[in-house]
Design a protein around this motif. Structure first.
Motif, PDB file in Angstrom:
ATOM      1  N   ASP A 106      27.124  -5.242 -11.980  1.00 39.94           N
ATOM      2  CA  ASP A 106      27.320  -3.820 -12.269  1.00 39.94           C
ATOM      3  C   ASP A 106      28.617  -3.254 -11.710  1.00 39.94           C
ATOM      4  OD1 ASP A 106      25.053  -3.753 -13.683  1.00 39.94           O
ATOM      5  OD2 ASP A 106      23.797  -2.901 -12.069  1.00 39.94           O
ATOM      6  N   VAL A 107      29.744  -3.823 -12.169  1.00 43.85           N
ATOM      7  CA  VAL A 107      31.035  -3.338 -11.682  1.00 43.85           C
ATOM      8  C   VAL A 107      31.220  -1.880 -12.080  1.00 43.85           C
ATOM      9  CG1 VAL A 107      32.442  -3.903 -13.697  1.00 43.85           C
ATOM     10  CG2 VAL A 107      33.424  -4.140 -11.418  1.00 43.85           C
ATOM     11  N   GLN A 108      31.831  -1.110 -11.218  1.00 45.72           N
ATOM     12  CA  GLN A 108      32.081   0.296 -11.500  1.00 45.72           C
ATOM     13  C   GLN A 108      33.443   0.441 -12.158  1.00 45.72           C
ATOM     14  OE1 GLN A 108      29.526   2.718 -10.611  1.00 45.72           O
ATOM     15  NE2 GLN A 108      28.578   0.665 -10.562  1.00 45.72           N
ATOM     16  N   THR A 109      33.530   1.211 -13.235  1.00 45.20           N
ATOM     17  CA  THR A 109      34.825   1.372 -13.917  1.00 45.20           C
ATOM     18  C   THR A 109      35.374   2.770 -13.709  1.00 45.20           C
ATOM     19  OG1 THR A 109      33.693   1.930 -15.963  1.00 45.20           O
ATOM     20  CG2 THR A 109      34.301  -0.367 -15.654  1.00 45.20           C
ATOM     21  N   TYR A 110      36.690   2.831 -13.576  1.00 47.94           N
ATOM     22  CA  TYR A 110      37.371   4.092 -13.263  1.00 47.94           C
ATOM     23  C   TYR A 110      38.545   4.300 -14.202  1.00 47.94           C
ATOM     24  CZ  TYR A 110      34.845   3.974  -8.817  1.00 47.94           C
ATOM     25  OH  TYR A 110      33.883   3.933  -7.858  1.00 47.94           O
ATOM     26  N   CYS A 111      39.002   5.522 -14.230  1.00 49.74           N
ATOM     27  CA  CYS A 111      40.176   5.796 -15.069  1.00 49.74           C
ATOM     28  C   CYS A 111      41.458   5.598 -14.304  1.00 49.74           C
ATOM     29  CB  CYS A 111      40.137   7.217 -15.616  1.00 49.74           C
ATOM     30  SG  CYS A 111      40.678   8.445 -14.413  1.00 49.74           S
ATOM     31  N   CYS A 112      41.310   5.824 -12.914  1.00 48.06           N
ATOM     32  CA  CYS A 112      42.576   5.913 -12.200  1.00 48.06           C
ATOM     33  C   CYS A 112      42.481   5.208 -10.844  1.00 48.06           C
ATOM     34  CB  CYS A 112      42.960   7.361 -11.948  1.00 48.06           C
ATOM     35  SG  CYS A 112      42.733   8.386 -13.411  1.00 48.06           S
ATOM     36  N   THR A 113      43.649   4.717 -10.406  1.00 47.29           N
ATOM     37  CA  THR A 113      43.702   3.956  -9.165  1.00 47.29           C
ATOM     38  C   THR A 113      43.178   4.741  -7.964  1.00 47.29           C
ATOM     39  OG1 THR A 113      45.479   2.504  -9.847  1.00 47.29           O
ATOM     40  CG2 THR A 113      45.253   2.843  -7.519  1.00 47.29           C
ATOM     41  N   HIS A 114      43.631   5.998  -7.838  1.00 48.25           N
ATOM     42  CA  HIS A 114      43.313   6.711  -6.602  1.00 48.25           C
ATOM     43  C   HIS A 114      41.817   6.974  -6.434  1.00 48.25           C
ATOM     44  CE1 HIS A 114      44.108  10.067  -9.432  1.00 48.25           C
ATOM     45  NE2 HIS A 114      43.038  10.581  -8.828  1.00 48.25           N
ATOM     46  N   GLU A 115      41.091   7.084  -7.537  1.00 48.65           N
ATOM     47  CA  GLU A 115      39.636   7.271  -7.432  1.00 48.65           C
ATOM     48  C   GLU A 115      38.971   6.022  -6.894  1.00 48.65           C
ATOM     49  OE1 GLU A 115      38.119   8.534 -11.207  1.00 48.65           O
ATOM     50  OE2 GLU A 115      39.391  10.332 -11.218  1.00 48.65           O
ATOM     51  N   ILE A 116      39.463   4.873  -7.336  1.00 48.84           N
ATOM     52  CA  ILE A 116      38.911   3.607  -6.826  1.00 48.84           C
ATOM     53  C   ILE A 116      39.181   3.515  -5.328  1.00 48.84           C
ATOM     54  CG2 ILE A 116      38.910   1.090  -7.073  1.00 48.84           C
ATOM     55  CD1 ILE A 116      40.055   1.450  -9.903  1.00 48.84           C
ATOM     56  N   ILE A 117      40.446   3.852  -4.975  1.00 48.31           N
ATOM     57  CA  ILE A 117      40.825   3.757  -3.561  1.00 48.31           C
ATOM     58  C   ILE A 117      39.954   4.678  -2.699  1.00 48.31           C
ATOM     59  CG2 ILE A 117      42.709   4.083  -1.901  1.00 48.31           C
ATOM     60  CD1 ILE A 117      44.648   3.336  -4.139  1.00 48.31           C
ATOM     61  N   ASP A 118      39.731   5.886  -3.214  1.00 49.01           N
ATOM     62  CA  ASP A 118      38.872   6.835  -2.483  1.00 49.01           C
ATOM     63  C   ASP A 118      37.505   6.238  -2.202  1.00 49.01           C
ATOM     64  OD1 ASP A 118      40.803   8.728  -2.359  1.00 49.01           O
ATOM     65  OD2 ASP A 118      40.060   9.933  -4.065  1.00 49.01           O
ATOM     66  N   ASP A 119      36.942   5.604  -3.252  1.00 42.06           N
ATOM     67  CA  ASP A 119      35.595   5.057  -3.118  1.00 42.06           C
ATOM     68  C   ASP A 119      35.568   3.831  -2.220  1.00 42.06           C
ATOM     69  OD1 ASP A 119      34.582   7.063  -4.567  1.00 42.06           O
ATOM     70  OD2 ASP A 119      34.118   5.890  -6.388  1.00 42.06           O
ATOM     71  N   VAL A 120      36.666   3.064  -2.217  1.00 39.71           N
ATOM     72  CA  VAL A 120      36.737   1.915  -1.312  1.00 39.71           C
ATOM     73  C   VAL A 120      36.812   2.432   0.130  1.00 39.71           C
ATOM     74  CG1 VAL A 120      38.067  -0.107  -0.584  1.00 39.71           C
ATOM     75  CG2 VAL A 120      37.778   0.372  -3.013  1.00 39.71           C
ATOM     76  N   ALA A 121      37.621   3.473   0.327  1.00 40.13           N
ATOM     77  CA  ALA A 121      37.794   4.011   1.679  1.00 40.13           C
ATOM     78  C   ALA A 121      36.482   4.569   2.217  1.00 40.13           C
ATOM     79  CB  ALA A 121      38.876   5.085   1.660  1.00 40.13           C
ATOM     80  N   SER A 122      35.751   5.237   1.316  1.00 37.63           N
ATOM     81  CA  SER A 122      34.510   5.859   1.777  1.00 37.63           C
ATOM     82  C   SER A 122      33.394   4.844   1.989  1.00 37.63           C
ATOM     83  CB  SER A 122      34.051   6.901   0.751  1.00 37.63           C
ATOM     84  OG  SER A 122      33.603   6.243  -0.412  1.00 37.63           O
ATOM     85  N   GLY A 123      33.586   3.634   1.515  1.00 39.96           N
ATOM     86  CA  GLY A 123      32.573   2.614   1.681  1.00 39.96           C
ATOM     87  C   GLY A 123      31.609   2.538   0.517  1.00 39.96           C
ATOM     88  N   LYS A 124      31.819   3.414  -0.486  1.00 37.37           N
ATOM     89  CA  LYS A 124      30.968   3.339  -1.663  1.00 37.37           C
ATOM     90  C   LYS A 124      31.211   2.010  -2.391  1.00 37.37           C
ATOM     91  CE  LYS A 124      29.858   5.780  -5.913  1.00 37.37           C
ATOM     92  NZ  LYS A 124      30.526   6.431  -7.037  1.00 37.37           N
ATOM     93  N   LEU A 125      32.476   1.596  -2.375  1.00 40.28           N
ATOM     94  CA  LEU A 125      32.841   0.289  -2.915  1.00 40.28           C
ATOM     95  C   LEU A 125      33.309  -0.577  -1.754  1.00 40.28           C
ATOM     96  CD1 LEU A 125      35.074   1.345  -5.981  1.00 40.28           C
ATOM     97  CD2 LEU A 125      32.647   0.708  -6.035  1.00 40.28           C
ATOM     98  N   VAL A 126      33.139  -1.871  -1.916  1.00 41.29           N
ATOM     99  CA  VAL A 126      33.694  -2.757  -0.889  1.00 41.29           C
ATOM    100  C   VAL A 126      35.041  -3.329  -1.340  1.00 41.29           C
ATOM    101  CG1 VAL A 126      31.498  -3.402   0.165  1.00 41.29           C
ATOM    102  CG2 VAL A 126      32.418  -4.771  -1.746  1.00 41.29           C
ATOM    103  N   LEU A 127      35.258  -3.347  -2.685  1.00 42.11           N
ATOM    104  CA  LEU A 127      36.489  -3.939  -3.183  1.00 42.11           C
ATOM    105  C   LEU A 127      36.946  -3.271  -4.472  1.00 42.11           C
ATOM    106  CD1 LEU A 127      37.626  -7.532  -3.158  1.00 42.11           C
ATOM    107  CD2 LEU A 127      37.365  -6.550  -5.438  1.00 42.11           C
ATOM    108  N   GLY A 128      38.235  -3.051  -4.509  1.00 43.82           N
ATOM    109  CA  GLY A 128      38.843  -2.581  -5.767  1.00 43.82           C
ATOM    110  C   GLY A 128      39.701  -3.707  -6.319  1.00 43.82           C
TER     111      GLY A 128
END
Lengths: 358, 492
Positions: free
Chosen positions: A211-233
């Motif tokens: 269930d990979v999460q898809t995004y439109c933009c780099t900074h949103e992925i980075i935000d989620d990685v930083a917050s720990g919602k994602l472990v890897l972008g």
């Protein structure tokens, strides 16, 4: 019927873009003196954070020019440029989706510009004197060190291994581009498929089953990685990732050891664009020693001019493995071939188990 | 005479310079012709090069286009009864060798319609399509001239058959660049060769004309009156000129000799009568004896003087005529004349003189317009001399002959003139010598001794033949044969 399909898909993408609420409607950000006699309109798919110091410097050097900067998604940029072909709004269009920009030039939407600075640019960093690269950056993985289970991966193989070994921790916690919404996302995916077809297939399968999460933009992925919602972008633009990783202890930028894609940021002047003179001046500024050094020293972007890279600089790309520079030539048209693109996206959707209507 | 010609030269030096300036230059013509020819050849070569370089560029880049097209074609397949194509990256990597050229393509099938590429690309090959046959052609698309490769082929599997058409185009930037690079290089070479050739022509013209200058110098450096043949080594091409000059000088030499002879003649001719005149006059002066002092004797002496003066006058006239004849022979071209007319004129002139000497002159001729190639004046002079001679010899001998006959007859290819007298005749031994200058058979007859020599000159000049025959029963016959003039033969 076929024709309908083509335009249908365009309409679909447009619809998707409208749905995300970002199409054509964005208000420009203004730089420079309000009373300046001339206005330079820039449409760009670049985070303002990376570009702001350069724009500020430019208007300081040219007080009679006011810059209207509009941040637009790479795919939207492409359609907007085609839509406005008879009366372009933008004097300069800047993007990281090299393939779409090259296709714009190939299809005759750009005009020629030549100066001593563009002449100095190596031939593989420009095309037909209509498309100019000003930055060359690595495509990276970004991990949340704390949240990541096990050892940090150094290439795609070890990433696959980690996913298999930590199924639970990795499910829904990997983020990457939605290649349907992001032009640059599509470009990177297609280049991955080209560079290592089998690895790409396995990666896609693993992404799909977790269930990979898809995004439109780099900074949103980075935000989620930083917050720990994602472990890897996966497949993030190196310039943004490095900026964030530098300031944030939780984050680590990884350049895959098996191969590291290198992406150019490119600019073109649309045919019939307003104020092309200042567009040229700005393009020259982007390629000038001053701007290139600013990108380097302030960590904004990775400069294109190799003579400005020094080994001691922390922002110089030191890929641990081979680099795959995405070549700025006619080959990019293949990735954007209508049939190929359709098939590629369909395979992607099937692998990620995302329905077309989503 | 030489002095005069020198004067002439110095007087017109300025004019000569002008004339030289206006005169066409051999060297200039030679160089001009050479430059023109080389220019035309170079022009043609450059024209060919333009054509060829275009073809060469198309040939090279068409190979790339063909390769890319075939790579695309290889990746066309049927999938679930639908045509699909997966364009290989390498196909466009091939095209990217033409670095700056835009690429357009379209894949469609007749049954399925548009498959991928540029939908508005409606490109029709110039020749009727043939399956599996690649066609190349130029056509405008997207505002630029584009080189297209075009192929159509069948795809079959057990359930379906489709005709697939692939069009792949590439703008002509690299081609034009290559063509102009080839052209530029080739044009440089052609221009260089042309310049070298022109330089060689200029140098060559100088070398070629050098023997002429050598001849010119050899002539310039000669002392006055040196008419010996030029004796310098010259190339074959100027040999004829040298020969002509030498020939000309030989003629000049001959003329000069003739002039000298003539002067000697004249001096010789005039000396004898003058001496005799002087003797007569002295006699008349010195003889004061009674015998001679009588008025009758004095009268007789004076008569002798007058007679001698007449002879002198005749001689001067003869010399003058000879001078005129020899001048005419050298300067006038021979032309068709009526031989009879000339003979008649001479006979008329001589008839009265002959009668005074008791000789009847008759002309015997029944011909109509006997034409020969000759000089009328000279022929008349010849006839006059022959008739005078005949009349003179008629008065000799025991019996005074009373008749001289002139005959003109036609033979096959020539006319024969006969002057027949019945005088004492010429002994055989003298016949060979009568034509020598100053030979005089009989010193007891008045005569210059020049007349028959002149006759011989005139005869020779007309390429005629003269013979001295004996007349039966006595006397001499001079017989001259002139070739007939027929239009178109003698002229040539």
């Amino acid at each position: 019927m076929r024709r309908f399909l083509v335009w249908g898909s365009v309409a679909l993408i447009a619809f998707l873009s409208v749905a995300t609420g970002k199409l054509w409607a964005t208000e420009p950000v203004w730089f420079g003196n309000v009373s300046a006699s001339r206005v330079l309109y820039i449409n760009s798919a670049m985070d303002l954070a990376s570009f702001e110091p350069i724009l500020t410097e430019f208007v300081a050097l040219h007080p009679d020019v006011r810059v209207a900067y509009r941040d637009v998604n790479t795919l939207e940029l492409y359609y907007q440029t085609i839509k406005e072909q008879n009366k372009p709004q933008a004097s300069l269009v800047v993007s990281s989706a090299m393939d779409l920009h090259l296709k714009l030039v190939n299809d005759g939407y750009a005009q020629t510009y030549q100066s001593s600075l563009t002449d100095r640019l190596p031939a593989n960093f420009k095309w037909r004197n209509q498309l100019f690269a000003f930055s060359l950056e690595p495509i990276v993985m970004l991990v949340n060190k704390k949240a990541f289970p096990g050892a940090l991966p150094d290439d795609r193989q070890s990433l696959l291994q980690t996913i298999r070994q930590n199924e639970k921790e990795m499910t829904k916690r990997i983020g990457t581009y939605d290649i349907r919404k992001s032009g640059v996302g599509y470009l990177l995916a297609s280049q991955d498929a080209r560079q290592a077809d089998v690895t790409w297939g396995r990666l896609l399968e693993a992404f799909g089953s977790h269930d990979v999460q898809t995004y439109c933009c780099t900074h949103e992925i980075i935000d989620d990685v930083a917050s720990g919602k994602l472990v890897l972008g996966y497949n993030l633009l190196g310039s943004y990732a490095s900026q964030r990783a530098r300031d944030d202890d939780r984050l680590k930028m990884i350049l895959p050891k098996d191969y590291t894609l290198m992406l150019m940021r490119v600019a073109l002047i649309p045919k019939g664009a307003p104020n092309t003179e200042d567009a040229g001046v700005f393009l020259d500024f982007l390629l000038s020693d001053k701007a290139q050094k600013m990108m380097q020293t302030q960590g904004l972007l990775f400069p294109i001019r190799p003579d400005l890279n020094s080994q001691n600089d922390p922002y110089v790309v030191n890929a641990p493995g081979p680099t795959g520079v995405i070549e700025l030539d006619q080959q990019l048209l293949v990735g954007r071939d209508y049939a190929k693109q359709k098939r590629f996206i369909r395979n992607w959707e099937m692998a990620l188990e995302i329905s077309e209507e989503e | 005479m030489w002095q005069k010609s020198l004067n002439h030269q110095s007087l017109s030096e300025e004019e000569e310079k002008n004339a030289l300036r206006k005169a066409p230059s051999l060297r200039f013509r030679f160089i001009l012709a050479g430059v023109l020819v080389i220019g035309i050849i170079a022009g043609l070569a450059i024209n060919l090069i333009f054509d060829y370089s275009q073809k060469l560029a198309d040939l090279s880049y068409d190979r790339l286009l063909r390769s890319a097209l075939l790579q695309m074609d290889e990746n066309v397949g049927l999938m679930r009864n639908e045509v699909s194509i997966d364009i290989p990256w390498s196909a466009f990597a091939t095209l990217a060798q033409a670095e700056e050229d835009r690429v357009f393509y379209k894949v469609e099938s007749i049954e399925q319609g548009f498959i991928t590429g540029y939908q508005d690309l409606d490109s029709v090959p110039p020749k009727p399509p043939q399956l599996d046959q690649i066609q190349f052609y130029n056509q405008k698309y997207s505002g630029e001239m584009v080189r297209f490769a075009w192929i159509e082929r069948h795809l079959t599997d057990p359930e379906t058959a489709q005709t697939v058409r692939i069009v792949l185009g590439q703008t002509r930037l690299s081609r034009e660049e290559m063509a102009s690079a080839v052209t530029q290089k080739a044009v440089e070479v052609v221009v260089f060769i042309a310049l070298v050739a022109i330089t060689l022509i200029i140098i060559g013209s100088h070398l070629v004309l050098r023997p002429l200058h050598r001849i010119e110098r050899a002539l310039e450096e000669r002392i006055m009156g040196d008419l010996t043949p030029i004796d310098i080594n010259t190339p074959k091409e100027t040999h004829h000129l040298k020969v002509a000059i030498n020939h000309f000088m030989a003629r000049l030499q001959k003329n000069l000799e003739q002039l000298e002879n003539y002067t000697a003649d004249a001096a010789h001719q005039l000396r004898t009568p003058l001496a005799s005149l002087k003797a007569l006059a002295e006699n008349a002066r010195d003889n004061t004896s009674a015998d001679y002092g009588s008025p009758e004797k004095q009268r007789e002496a004076l008569n002798n003087i007058v007679k001698q003066c007449d002879t002198l006058s005749q001689t001067v006239t003869l010399l003058l005529n000879q001078a005129v004849v020899s001048h005419r022979l050298q300067t006038h071209r021979l032309e068709p004349i009526d031989l009879l007319e000339a003979i008649q004129a001479s006979c008329r002139e001589q008839a009265v003189t002959a009668l005074h000497q008791g000789v009847r002159l008759s002309l015997d001729c029944e011909l109509q317009d006997p034409l020969i190639l000759g000089d009328s004046f000279s022929i008349q002079q010849m006839m006059q001399n022959l008739i005078e001679n005949a009349v003179r010899y008629s008065g000799l001998g025991v019996e005074h002959a009373t008749e001289v006959i002139v005959q003109l007859n036609e033979f096959d290819g020539f006319y024969r003139v006969k002057v027949i007298d019945y005088g004492s005749g010429i002994p055989d031994i003298e016949k060979e010598r009568v034509f020598e200058r100053f030979y005089r058979g009989r010193y007891d007859i008045a005569g210059s001794g020049v007349g028959l020599a002149m006759v011989k000159d005139i005869v020779d000049h007309h390429s005629a033949r003269i013979q001295i025959l004996d007349t039966e029963p006595k006397g001499t016959t001079f017989q001259v044969d002139f070739a007939k003039f027929t239009f178109g033969v003698n002229e040539a």
